[in-house]
Design a protein around this motif. Structure first.
Motif, PDB file in Angstrom:
ATOM      1  N   GLN A 283       0.822  -1.208   0.000  1.00  0.00           N
ATOM      2  CA  GLN A 283       0.000   0.000   0.000  1.00  0.00           C
ATOM      3  C   GLN A 283       0.856   1.258   0.000  1.00  0.00           C
ATOM      4  N   LEU A 284       1.967   1.236   0.729  1.00  0.00           N
ATOM      5  CA  LEU A 284       2.866   2.385   0.722  1.00  0.00           C
ATOM      6  C   LEU A 284       3.433   2.594  -0.677  1.00  0.00           C
ATOM      7  N   ARG A 285       3.857   1.526  -1.323  1.00  0.00           N
ATOM      8  CA  ARG A 285       4.417   1.645  -2.671  1.00  0.00           C
ATOM      9  C   ARG A 285       3.385   2.179  -3.660  1.00  0.00           C
ATOM     10  N   ASP A 286       2.171   1.647  -3.595  1.00  0.00           N
ATOM     11  CA  ASP A 286       1.137   2.072  -4.536  1.00  0.00           C
ATOM     12  C   ASP A 286       0.747   3.532  -4.299  1.00  0.00           C
ATOM     13  N   MET A 287       0.559   3.911  -3.035  1.00  0.00           N
ATOM     14  CA  MET A 287       0.146   5.273  -2.719  1.00  0.00           C
ATOM     15  C   MET A 287       1.253   6.273  -3.051  1.00  0.00           C
ATOM     16  N   ALA A 288       2.503   5.906  -2.770  1.00  0.00           N
ATOM     17  CA  ALA A 288       3.622   6.794  -3.077  1.00  0.00           C
ATOM     18  C   ALA A 288       3.733   7.001  -4.585  1.00  0.00           C
ATOM     19  N   ALA A 289       3.547   5.920  -5.349  1.00  0.00           N
ATOM     20  CA  ALA A 289       3.633   6.029  -6.807  1.00  0.00           C
ATOM     21  C   ALA A 289       2.549   6.951  -7.355  1.00  0.00           C
ATOM     22  N   ALA A 290       1.329   6.791  -6.854  1.00  0.00           N
ATOM     23  CA  ALA A 290       0.223   7.605  -7.348  1.00  0.00           C
ATOM     24  C   ALA A 290       0.401   9.073  -6.980  1.00  0.00           C
ATOM     25  N   ARG A 291       0.791   9.335  -5.745  1.00  0.00           N
ATOM     26  CA  ARG A 291       0.911  10.723  -5.296  1.00  0.00           C
ATOM     27  C   ARG A 291       2.138  11.413  -5.885  1.00  0.00           C
ATOM     28  N   CYS A 292       3.215  10.678  -6.095  1.00  0.00           N
ATOM     29  CA  CYS A 292       4.389  11.274  -6.740  1.00  0.00           C
ATOM     30  C   CYS A 292       4.080  11.611  -8.196  1.00  0.00           C
ATOM     31  N   ALA A 293       3.369  10.730  -8.874  1.00  0.00           N
ATOM     32  CA  ALA A 293       2.999  10.985 -10.268  1.00  0.00           C
ATOM     33  C   ALA A 293       2.131  12.243 -10.360  1.00  0.00           C
ATOM     34  N   GLU A 294       1.202  12.382  -9.433  1.00  0.00           N
ATOM     35  CA  GLU A 294       0.320  13.548  -9.420  1.00  0.00           C
ATOM     36  C   GLU A 294       1.093  14.835  -9.137  1.00  0.00           C
ATOM     37  N   ALA A 295       2.129  14.736  -8.293  1.00  0.00           N
ATOM     38  CA  ALA A 295       2.902  15.923  -7.902  1.00  0.00           C
ATOM     39  C   ALA A 295       4.080  16.198  -8.822  1.00  0.00           C
ATOM     40  N   GLY A 296       4.327  15.320  -9.804  1.00  0.00           N
ATOM     41  CA  GLY A 296       5.451  15.507 -10.701  1.00  0.00           C
ATOM     42  C   GLY A 296       6.797  15.231 -10.045  1.00  0.00           C
ATOM     43  N   ILE A 297       6.804  14.292  -9.115  1.00  0.00           N
ATOM     44  CA  ILE A 297       8.029  13.940  -8.384  1.00  0.00           C
ATOM     45  C   ILE A 297       8.497  12.556  -8.825  1.00  0.00           C
ATOM     46  N   GLU A 298       9.783  12.443  -9.130  1.00  0.00           N
ATOM     47  CA  GLU A 298      10.340  11.138  -9.491  1.00  0.00           C
ATOM     48  C   GLU A 298      10.435  10.273  -8.244  1.00  0.00           C
ATOM     49  N   LEU A 299       9.885   9.066  -8.298  1.00  0.00           N
ATOM     50  CA  LEU A 299       9.914   8.139  -7.166  1.00  0.00           C
ATOM     51  C   LEU A 299      10.920   7.037  -7.428  1.00  0.00           C
ATOM     52  N   ARG A 300      11.825   6.829  -6.469  1.00  0.00           N
ATOM     53  CA  ARG A 300      12.808   5.753  -6.560  1.00  0.00           C
ATOM     54  C   ARG A 300      12.668   4.862  -5.334  1.00  0.00           C
ATOM     55  N   ILE A 301      12.266   3.613  -5.555  1.00  0.00           N
ATOM     56  CA  ILE A 301      12.178   2.622  -4.479  1.00  0.00           C
ATOM     57  C   ILE A 301      12.957   1.393  -4.917  1.00  0.00           C
ATOM     58  N   PRO A 302      13.978   0.979  -4.154  1.00  0.00           N
ATOM     59  CA  PRO A 302      14.748  -0.203  -4.547  1.00  0.00           C
ATOM     60  C   PRO A 302      13.879  -1.458  -4.531  1.00  0.00           C
ATOM     61  N   PRO A 303      14.289  -2.493  -5.239  1.00  0.00           N
ATOM     62  CA  PRO A 303      13.585  -3.780  -5.155  1.00  0.00           C
ATOM     63  C   PRO A 303      13.510  -4.249  -3.712  1.00  0.00           C
ATOM     64  N   ILE A 304      12.526  -5.077  -3.423  1.00  0.00           N
ATOM     65  CA  ILE A 304      12.259  -5.493  -2.047  1.00  0.00           C
ATOM     66  C   ILE A 304      13.474  -6.128  -1.389  1.00  0.00           C
ATOM     67  N   ARG A 305      14.287  -6.848  -2.150  1.00  0.00           N
ATOM     68  CA  ARG A 305      15.431  -7.526  -1.522  1.00  0.00           C
ATOM     69  C   ARG A 305      16.453  -6.544  -0.956  1.00  0.00           C
ATOM     70  N   TYR A 306      16.415  -5.277  -1.403  1.00  0.00           N
ATOM     71  CA  TYR A 306      17.328  -4.275  -0.862  1.00  0.00           C
ATOM     72  C   TYR A 306      16.673  -3.411   0.217  1.00  0.00           C
ATOM     73  N   CYS A 307      15.422  -3.682   0.524  1.00  0.00           N
ATOM     74  CA  CYS A 307      14.712  -2.870   1.514  1.00  0.00           C
ATOM     75  C   CYS A 307      15.007  -3.318   2.941  1.00  0.00           C
ATOM     76  N   THR A 308      15.096  -4.631   3.141  1.00  0.00           N
ATOM     77  CA  THR A 308      15.456  -5.127   4.468  1.00  0.00           C
ATOM     78  C   THR A 308      16.961  -4.938   4.672  1.00  0.00           C
ATOM     79  N   ASP A 309      17.434  -5.134   5.908  1.00  0.00           N
ATOM     80  CA  ASP A 309      18.848  -4.910   6.213  1.00  0.00           C
ATOM     81  C   ASP A 309      19.731  -5.812   5.361  1.00  0.00           C
TER      82      ASP A 309
END
Length: 346
Positions: A283-309
């Motif tokens: 939900q965070l990924r989907d909401m961030a993508a939608a709101r960044c697109a609306e605001a004209g902000i480039e969103l960068r989220i690494p693949p899930i395997r790089y999100c945990t420690d």
């Protein structure tokens, strides 16, 4: 001439991570996790984590070197998590890194775990622009950081109580879900209605904006979920777990993304990086993508395997400080469980 080869060691909590990075290229990311050993306790036990790191350190380093097809003699610098994190696990990692640095005669860099969660994205999407906003969300951190030139960090805001991941674990326990709660709530939430229950959005009222525009609070939300569930149980009603999970997750994602997008606009930043274990939440990924697109902000989220420690993020940050010619850490570098997020390097 090729970029220096940096070996990164991460032991801030329950993952023993070893990464090898050359410039912006990841050669290998090897991880040994002790999370299953903590599950029956419902949370991390520092002594168990420390012992697991001690047992896993040498095999994980050897596995990383073998996979990358290099030897210790090829390593040009050693980076290690100096904080924040649990003192015992941090100490194991620092001791190993110091031993390697001394034995190899190579420089040692004690770097910041939280900033590594953001900088690991350089291994995926390339070098950061001059200025980026970073939202780092995990079991222990919900931090909003303004990052200039990758290594200059201003902390704009943080959680005043429970971090997002911590709140998910507590609500997961409340709902009778296994530890860690985050993945289980995320799975349930996909089957539920995020608008079924209107849970509160912490620190979003007008009276809170002046003082806490970039801060987060999830303790009240966690309490609201507990009271809602208790009321239904007391009334003998069935608890609609998917709807509770979806509504709770939506409340967390709403607050995180709304405050972050507002901060980007105030600071004139057009690139947002989201990292940390909780950034795996759908939900965070989907909401961030939608709101960044609306605001004209480039969103960068690494693949899930790089999100945990992982060790890759520490090697990536180590590579960044090496590229900038920053002075190495002393061989007696201390670990700091509450290392300030403005301190990239010890």
């Amino acid at each position: 001439m090729s970029a220096p080869l940096v070996l990164g060691i991460e032991t801030s909590c329950d993952e023993t991570g070893v990464g090898l990075v050359r410039g912006y290229d990841l050669l290998v990311d090897a991880v040994a996790s002790s999370v299953d050993e903590h599950a029956r306790f419902g949370g991390i036990i520092p002594e168990i984590a420390s012992r697991a790191h001690l047992e896993a350190m040498v095999p994980t380093i050897e596995r990383a070197l073998d996979t990358a097809g290099v030897t210790l003699a090829d390593v040009d610098a050693v980076a290690v998590t100096a904080g924040p994190g649990l003192v015992g696990p941090l100490t194991i990692g620092a001791a190993a890194a110091k031993a390697l640095a001394v034995g190899l005669g190579k420089p040692l860099y004690g770097v910041n775990h939280v900033i590594g969660h953001a900088v690991v994205d350089e291994l995926v999407d390339g070098a950061f622009p001059e200025r980026v906003m970073a939202l780092v969300v995990s079991g222990g951190h919900s931090s909003l950081l303004l990052i200039d030139d990758t290594v200059n960090v201003t902390e704009l805001g943080s959680t005043l109580d429970d971090a997002a991941g911590e709140a998910f674990d507590k609500v997961g326990r409340l709902l009778g879900l296994p530890y860690p709660g985050g993945p289980h709530i995320d799975r349930l939430a996909r089957e539920g209605d995020p608008e079924a229950i209107r849970f509160p959005r912490g620190l979003t009222a007008a009276k809170d904006q002046a003082k806490h525009a970039t801060d987060f609070s999830f303790s009240g939300l966690k309490t609201a979920v507990a009271r809602w569930v208790e009321a239904r149980r007391d009334a003998g009603e069935e608890i609609p777990l998917p709807d509770v999970a979806a509504s709770f997750a939506a409340a967390v994602a709403d607050v995180l993304t709304a405050k972050t997008i507002a901060a980007c606009r105030r600071e004139g930043v057009s690139t947002l990086v989201v990292g940390g274990g909780f950034s795996a939440n759908s939900q965070l990924r989907d909401m961030a993508a939608a709101r960044c697109a609306e605001a004209g902000i480039e969103l960068r989220i690494p693949p899930i395997r790089y999100c945990t420690d992982n060790g890759a993020m520490i090697a990536a940050l180590g590579s960044a400080v090496v590229r900038r010619g920053m002075r190495p850490s002393p061989l007696d570098l201390p670990v700091d469980s509450t290392m300030p997020l403005t301190q990239v390097l010890v």
